[in-house]
Design a protein around this motif. Structure first.
Motif, PDB file in Angstrom:
ATOM      1  N   VAL A 171      40.529   0.422  54.399  1.00  0.00           N
ATOM      2  CA  VAL A 171      40.037  -0.096  53.136  1.00  0.00           C
ATOM      3  C   VAL A 171      38.647  -0.654  53.344  1.00  0.00           C
ATOM      4  CG1 VAL A 171      40.438  -1.786  51.319  1.00  0.00           C
ATOM      5  CG2 VAL A 171      42.374  -0.653  52.406  1.00  0.00           C
ATOM      6  N   GLU A 172      37.753  -0.334  52.427  1.00  0.00           N
ATOM      7  CA  GLU A 172      36.386  -0.832  52.525  1.00  0.00           C
ATOM      8  C   GLU A 172      36.209  -2.015  51.572  1.00  0.00           C
ATOM      9  OE1 GLU A 172      34.144   0.402  54.598  1.00  0.00           O
ATOM     10  OE2 GLU A 172      35.513   1.940  55.336  1.00  0.00           O
ATOM     11  N   MET A 173      35.646  -3.104  52.097  1.00  0.00           N
ATOM     12  CA  MET A 173      35.319  -4.237  51.250  1.00  0.00           C
ATOM     13  C   MET A 173      34.029  -3.934  50.490  1.00  0.00           C
ATOM     14  SD  MET A 173      36.231  -7.420  53.770  1.00  0.00           S
ATOM     15  CE  MET A 173      35.815  -8.606  52.509  1.00  0.00           C
ATOM     16  N   ALA A 174      33.666  -4.839  49.581  1.00  0.00           N
ATOM     17  CA  ALA A 174      32.494  -4.597  48.740  1.00  0.00           C
ATOM     18  C   ALA A 174      31.234  -4.402  49.575  1.00  0.00           C
ATOM     19  CB  ALA A 174      32.313  -5.762  47.769  1.00  0.00           C
ATOM     20  N   ARG A 175      31.143  -5.091  50.720  1.00  0.00           N
ATOM     21  CA  ARG A 175      29.952  -4.978  51.554  1.00  0.00           C
ATOM     22  C   ARG A 175      30.005  -3.769  52.491  1.00  0.00           C
ATOM     23  NH1 ARG A 175      29.207 -11.280  53.562  1.00  0.00           N
ATOM     24  NH2 ARG A 175      28.945 -12.202  51.484  1.00  0.00           N
ATOM     25  N   GLY A 176      31.062  -2.974  52.411  1.00  0.00           N
ATOM     26  CA  GLY A 176      31.174  -1.822  53.271  1.00  0.00           C
ATOM     27  C   GLY A 176      31.809  -2.123  54.608  1.00  0.00           C
ATOM     28  N   GLU A 177      32.319  -3.350  54.796  1.00  0.00           N
ATOM     29  CA  GLU A 177      32.933  -3.717  56.066  1.00  0.00           C
ATOM     30  C   GLU A 177      34.386  -3.260  56.083  1.00  0.00           C
ATOM     31  OE1 GLU A 177      32.490  -7.886  56.218  1.00  0.00           O
ATOM     32  OE2 GLU A 177      30.299  -7.842  56.132  1.00  0.00           O
ATOM     33  N   PRO A 178      34.790  -2.507  57.088  1.00  0.00           N
ATOM     34  CA  PRO A 178      36.171  -2.028  57.131  1.00  0.00           C
ATOM     35  C   PRO A 178      37.137  -3.164  57.436  1.00  0.00           C
ATOM     36  CG  PRO A 178      35.022  -1.425  59.144  1.00  0.00           C
ATOM     37  CD  PRO A 178      34.008  -2.040  58.233  1.00  0.00           C
ATOM     38  N   VAL A 179      38.264  -3.201  56.745  1.00  0.00           N
ATOM     39  CA  VAL A 179      39.281  -4.215  56.982  1.00  0.00           C
ATOM     40  C   VAL A 179      40.654  -3.565  56.997  1.00  0.00           C
ATOM     41  CG1 VAL A 179      37.955  -6.073  55.918  1.00  0.00           C
ATOM     42  CG2 VAL A 179      39.552  -4.736  54.536  1.00  0.00           C
ATOM     43  N   ARG A 180      41.558  -4.164  57.717  1.00  0.00           N
ATOM     44  CA  ARG A 180      42.954  -3.756  57.657  1.00  0.00           C
ATOM     45  C   ARG A 180      43.633  -4.464  56.499  1.00  0.00           C
ATOM     46  NH1 ARG A 180      45.808  -1.762  61.943  1.00  0.00           N
ATOM     47  NH2 ARG A 180      47.531  -3.184  61.509  1.00  0.00           N
ATOM     48  N   VAL A 181      44.669  -3.823  55.977  1.00  0.00           N
ATOM     49  CA  VAL A 181      45.481  -4.465  54.944  1.00  0.00           C
ATOM     50  C   VAL A 181      46.451  -5.414  55.641  1.00  0.00           C
ATOM     51  CG1 VAL A 181      47.108  -4.101  53.061  1.00  0.00           C
ATOM     52  CG2 VAL A 181      45.280  -2.449  53.480  1.00  0.00           C
ATOM     53  N   GLU A 182      46.434  -6.679  55.228  1.00  0.00           N
ATOM     54  CA  GLU A 182      47.275  -7.696  55.841  1.00  0.00           C
ATOM     55  C   GLU A 182      48.190  -8.319  54.794  1.00  0.00           C
ATOM     56  OE1 GLU A 182      47.398  -7.960  58.924  1.00  0.00           O
ATOM     57  OE2 GLU A 182      45.456  -7.284  59.732  1.00  0.00           O
ATOM     58  N   MET A 183      49.033  -9.249  55.234  1.00  0.00           N
ATOM     59  CA  MET A 183      49.981  -9.873  54.317  1.00  0.00           C
ATOM     60  C   MET A 183      49.286 -10.637  53.201  1.00  0.00           C
ATOM     61  SD  MET A 183      53.184  -9.647  53.913  1.00  0.00           S
ATOM     62  CE  MET A 183      53.851  -9.235  55.544  1.00  0.00           C
ATOM     63  N   ALA A 184      48.063 -11.095  53.436  1.00  0.00           N
ATOM     64  CA  ALA A 184      47.328 -11.773  52.365  1.00  0.00           C
ATOM     65  C   ALA A 184      47.091 -10.846  51.175  1.00  0.00           C
ATOM     66  CB  ALA A 184      45.990 -12.290  52.901  1.00  0.00           C
ATOM     67  N   HIS A 185      46.854  -9.560  51.436  1.00  0.00           N
ATOM     68  CA  HIS A 185      46.707  -8.600  50.340  1.00  0.00           C
ATOM     69  C   HIS A 185      48.008  -8.509  49.536  1.00  0.00           C
ATOM     70  CE1 HIS A 185      43.627  -7.374  53.284  1.00  0.00           C
ATOM     71  NE2 HIS A 185      42.937  -6.926  52.251  1.00  0.00           N
ATOM     72  N   VAL A 186      49.131  -8.474  50.242  1.00  0.00           N
ATOM     73  CA  VAL A 186      50.436  -8.396  49.579  1.00  0.00           C
ATOM     74  C   VAL A 186      50.669  -9.635  48.713  1.00  0.00           C
ATOM     75  CG1 VAL A 186      52.926  -8.265  49.947  1.00  0.00           C
ATOM     76  CG2 VAL A 186      51.377  -6.981  51.449  1.00  0.00           C
ATOM     77  N   GLU A 187      50.340 -10.807  49.248  1.00  0.00           N
ATOM     78  CA  GLU A 187      50.540 -12.047  48.493  1.00  0.00           C
ATOM     79  C   GLU A 187      49.687 -12.064  47.231  1.00  0.00           C
ATOM     80  OE1 GLU A 187      49.584 -14.942  51.411  1.00  0.00           O
ATOM     81  OE2 GLU A 187      51.457 -14.661  52.550  1.00  0.00           O
ATOM     82  N   SER A 188      48.462 -11.558  47.305  1.00  0.00           N
ATOM     83  CA  SER A 188      47.616 -11.531  46.104  1.00  0.00           C
ATOM     84  C   SER A 188      48.183 -10.579  45.061  1.00  0.00           C
ATOM     85  CB  SER A 188      46.186 -11.130  46.474  1.00  0.00           C
ATOM     86  OG  SER A 188      46.093  -9.758  46.816  1.00  0.00           O
ATOM     87  N   ALA A 189      48.781  -9.464  45.512  1.00  0.00           N
ATOM     88  CA  ALA A 189      49.408  -8.531  44.571  1.00  0.00           C
ATOM     89  C   ALA A 189      50.604  -9.184  43.882  1.00  0.00           C
ATOM     90  CB  ALA A 189      49.834  -7.263  45.303  1.00  0.00           C
ATOM     91  N   HIS A 190      51.388  -9.959  44.645  1.00  0.00           N
ATOM     92  CA  HIS A 190      52.522 -10.674  44.045  1.00  0.00           C
ATOM     93  C   HIS A 190      52.044 -11.681  43.002  1.00  0.00           C
ATOM     94  CE1 HIS A 190      56.181  -9.336  46.024  1.00  0.00           C
ATOM     95  NE2 HIS A 190      55.566  -9.339  47.188  1.00  0.00           N
ATOM     96  N   GLU A 191      50.955 -12.376  43.292  1.00  0.00           N
ATOM     97  CA  GLU A 191      50.435 -13.363  42.348  1.00  0.00           C
ATOM     98  C   GLU A 191      49.997 -12.695  41.044  1.00  0.00           C
ATOM     99  OE1 GLU A 191      47.378 -15.284  44.540  1.00  0.00           O
ATOM    100  OE2 GLU A 191      48.775 -16.353  45.865  1.00  0.00           O
ATOM    101  N   LEU A 192      49.308 -11.563  41.159  1.00  0.00           N
ATOM    102  CA  LEU A 192      48.877 -10.859  39.954  1.00  0.00           C
ATOM    103  C   LEU A 192      50.081 -10.347  39.174  1.00  0.00           C
ATOM    104  CD1 LEU A 192      46.412  -9.821  38.344  1.00  0.00           C
ATOM    105  CD2 LEU A 192      46.735  -7.643  39.518  1.00  0.00           C
ATOM    106  N   LEU A 193      51.084  -9.841  39.874  1.00  0.00           N
ATOM    107  CA  LEU A 193      52.301  -9.364  39.207  1.00  0.00           C
ATOM    108  C   LEU A 193      52.921 -10.475  38.372  1.00  0.00           C
ATOM    109  CD1 LEU A 193      54.634  -7.297  38.820  1.00  0.00           C
ATOM    110  CD2 LEU A 193      55.616  -8.208  40.944  1.00  0.00           C
ATOM    111  N   ALA A 194      53.021 -11.678  38.928  1.00  0.00           N
ATOM    112  CA  ALA A 194      53.635 -12.787  38.199  1.00  0.00           C
ATOM    113  C   ALA A 194      52.834 -13.143  36.948  1.00  0.00           C
ATOM    114  CB  ALA A 194      53.760 -14.002  39.121  1.00  0.00           C
ATOM    115  N   VAL A 195      51.504 -13.169  37.075  1.00  0.00           N
ATOM    116  CA  VAL A 195      50.655 -13.521  35.936  1.00  0.00           C
ATOM    117  C   VAL A 195      50.783 -12.482  34.818  1.00  0.00           C
ATOM    118  CG1 VAL A 195      48.258 -13.749  35.171  1.00  0.00           C
ATOM    119  CG2 VAL A 195      49.026 -14.879  37.263  1.00  0.00           C
TER     120      VAL A 195
END
Length: 480
Positions: A171-195
């Motif tokens: 996954v590429e961040m906005a600045r083009g820096e490559p990142v791995r998908v971590e549990m923090a990504h999952v937690e943010s998806a759960h938060e959006l789902l609830a909202v």
């Protein structure tokens, strides 16, 4: 329409096989379009042009294939009709193989987050749109054949390797820096789902459909193709299935039935790939609710049975009730003997629930179960029992569930009128009209149209006349 020179013998042969006239095919296609939110005006002359070789613009080809599939009792593919889709902008046919991510990407290519060209947004509700031919063309047609889903065990055995999807994809961040998908990504998806789930319940799916589509396309889909540890992958695919389920329901609630069906099926596929029996069962239950609403009672019952078989021993108590209550509704819809037994089982599950029935997907509480009691009562011809159950549902339903309260009020008013209680019906409909302006939902809009149609014969009654005037003004305001 374009007019190739060769007469369409394939379509003629299918009409002969079905024993249909051109007028009958036109009526069936118009009815399918209406069920998916688009008014069509095909007639026997239109079909005669198709038989002579004209190629209709979408959505006609997909609707013709679905109409003939139902008429013949077997699957008729779009190419079998001799009406290939001439629109190069239309998405390719959905892949029969591939991962849940592949299917999600395909569905999102054919789903317009802006509602499609020609949609007129409701000025009161930016998310409220009608369904035009372009969006229906992209979605195709709701398909009964697609509701034949593989059993959980057979489906799980057929899954591809569950290793990291995309190999070295990152996954590429906005600045083009490559990142791995971590549990923090999952937690943010759960938060959006609830909202978004809370917003959907409070204001209707028109408020969340476009944000959901944009998030799935721009954020979640790249994450699903990213690099991650197996434990993160399971959690990400589980929440992806839930977000896709909510997106499916949002399309169902806004009258986009073909898109809703494909999203429910994609949610089931993602849940299977996560090893999530609960998510798979909930997706089947969503398909069952949709089929029941479209009056495909046999298909709805089969899906509800499979959802219970797969998930009832693995879900929290309130979601067991969620599954069993739907099974009761579909059992009554097919005239089966066990609807009351299933309702009693759902009640026992709710009594044992410690969570209060609150979850972003599969939330269930006594007010929701009471509405299912009402549905069963109506199917059994017990309208007075349905009134009592709907009144109970309204007493127990949280005030912020405005869409569900509006639908329940409309059902209560309609049931009062069936019994002959005109004054009670008018009083309840007045309360429905208090909620309708703040809810963006095709289902509540449909209830408003039902109100107008059912009350017109009583326009000399003072209460009915006042209600009709208010309802007509509400409809005019919604169209501006």
């Amino acid at each position: 329409m374009r007019s190739p020179r060769t007469p369409n013998q394939a379509l003629r042969g299918l009409l002969v096989e079905a024993g249909w006239t051109g007028a009958r095919l036109a009526r069936e296609v118009n009815a399918l379009g209406a069920a998916q939110g688009t008014v069509l005006h095909y007639d026997r002359t239109t079909v005669a042009h198709w038989l002579a070789g004209s190629r209709p613009r979408p959505p006609a080809p997909a609707l013709v294939a679905e109409a003939l599939s139902r008429g013949l009792g077997r699957t008729v593919r779009l190419p079998d009709t001799g009406l290939p889709d001439p629109d190069p902008a239309a998405p390719p046919h959905e892949p029969s193989e591939g991962s849940g991510v592949d299917h999600l990407e395909h569905v999102l290519r054919g789903t317009d987050p802006d509602g499609g060209q020609g949609h007129r947004p409701d000025r009161r509700h930016p998310g409220r749109h009608g369904t035009d031919r372009r969006s229906l063309a992209l979605a195709g047609a709701f398909s009964l054949a697609a509701l034949t889903v593989a059993p959980w065990q057979a489906a799980a055995e057929a899954l591809p390797d569950t290793g990291t999807p995309g190999g070295a994809a990152r996954v590429e961040m906005a600045r083009g820096e490559p990142v791995r998908v971590e549990m923090a990504h999952v937690e943010s998806a759960h938060e959006l789902l609830a909202v978004l789930a809370r917003s959907d319940a409070a204001f209707g799916a028109g408020a969340v459909r476009e944000p959901l589509l944009r998030y799935l396309r721009a954020t979640l889909l790249p994450w699903l193709r990213g690099s991650m540890r197996p434990a993160v992958r399971r959690e990400l695919f589980t929440v992806a299935a839930q977000l896709t389920y909510l997106c499916a329901f949002a399309h169902f609630d806004t009258g986009r039935q073909a898109e809703a069906q494909r999203l429910y099926l994609t949610s089931a596929r993602l849940a299977r790939e996560a090893g999530d029996r609960v998510g798979y069962a909930l997706a089947l239950r969503g398909l069952s609710v949709q089929a029941q609403a479209l009056r495909h009672f046999g298909a709805a019952h089969r899906l509800a049975e499979e959802a219970v078989r797969v998930g009832v021993r693995h879900t929290p108590a309130h979601q067991r009730a969620f599954l069993l209550g739907q099974l009761a509704v579909t059992e009554a819809g097919v005239g089966g003997p066990d609807s009351l037994r299933h309702l009693a089982a759902a009640e026992r599950c709710l009594e044992r629930s410690s969570s209060g029935g609150h979850s972003p997907v599969g939330a269930f509480h006594p007010g929701a179960l009471a509405r299912q009691h009402a549905s069963v009562a109506r199917s059994r011809g017990d309208h007075r029992g349905a009134v009592r159950a709907l009144e109970d549902s309204l007493r127990h339903r949280p005030a912020d569930e405005r869409r569900s309260r509006a639908v329940c009020l409309a059902e209560l008013a309609e049931t009062h009128l069936e019994i002959g209680h005109l004054d009670q019906a008018c009083a309840v409909w007045q309360t429905f009209l208090d909620l309708h302006p703040v809810v963006s939902s095709a289902r509540t809009d449909d209830r408003l149209r039902t109100l107008l149609a059912r009350l017109r014969p009583y326009d000399r009654n003072r209460a009915a006349a006042a209600l009709l005037a208010r309802a007509q003004e509400s409809r005019r305001t919604a169209r501006q």
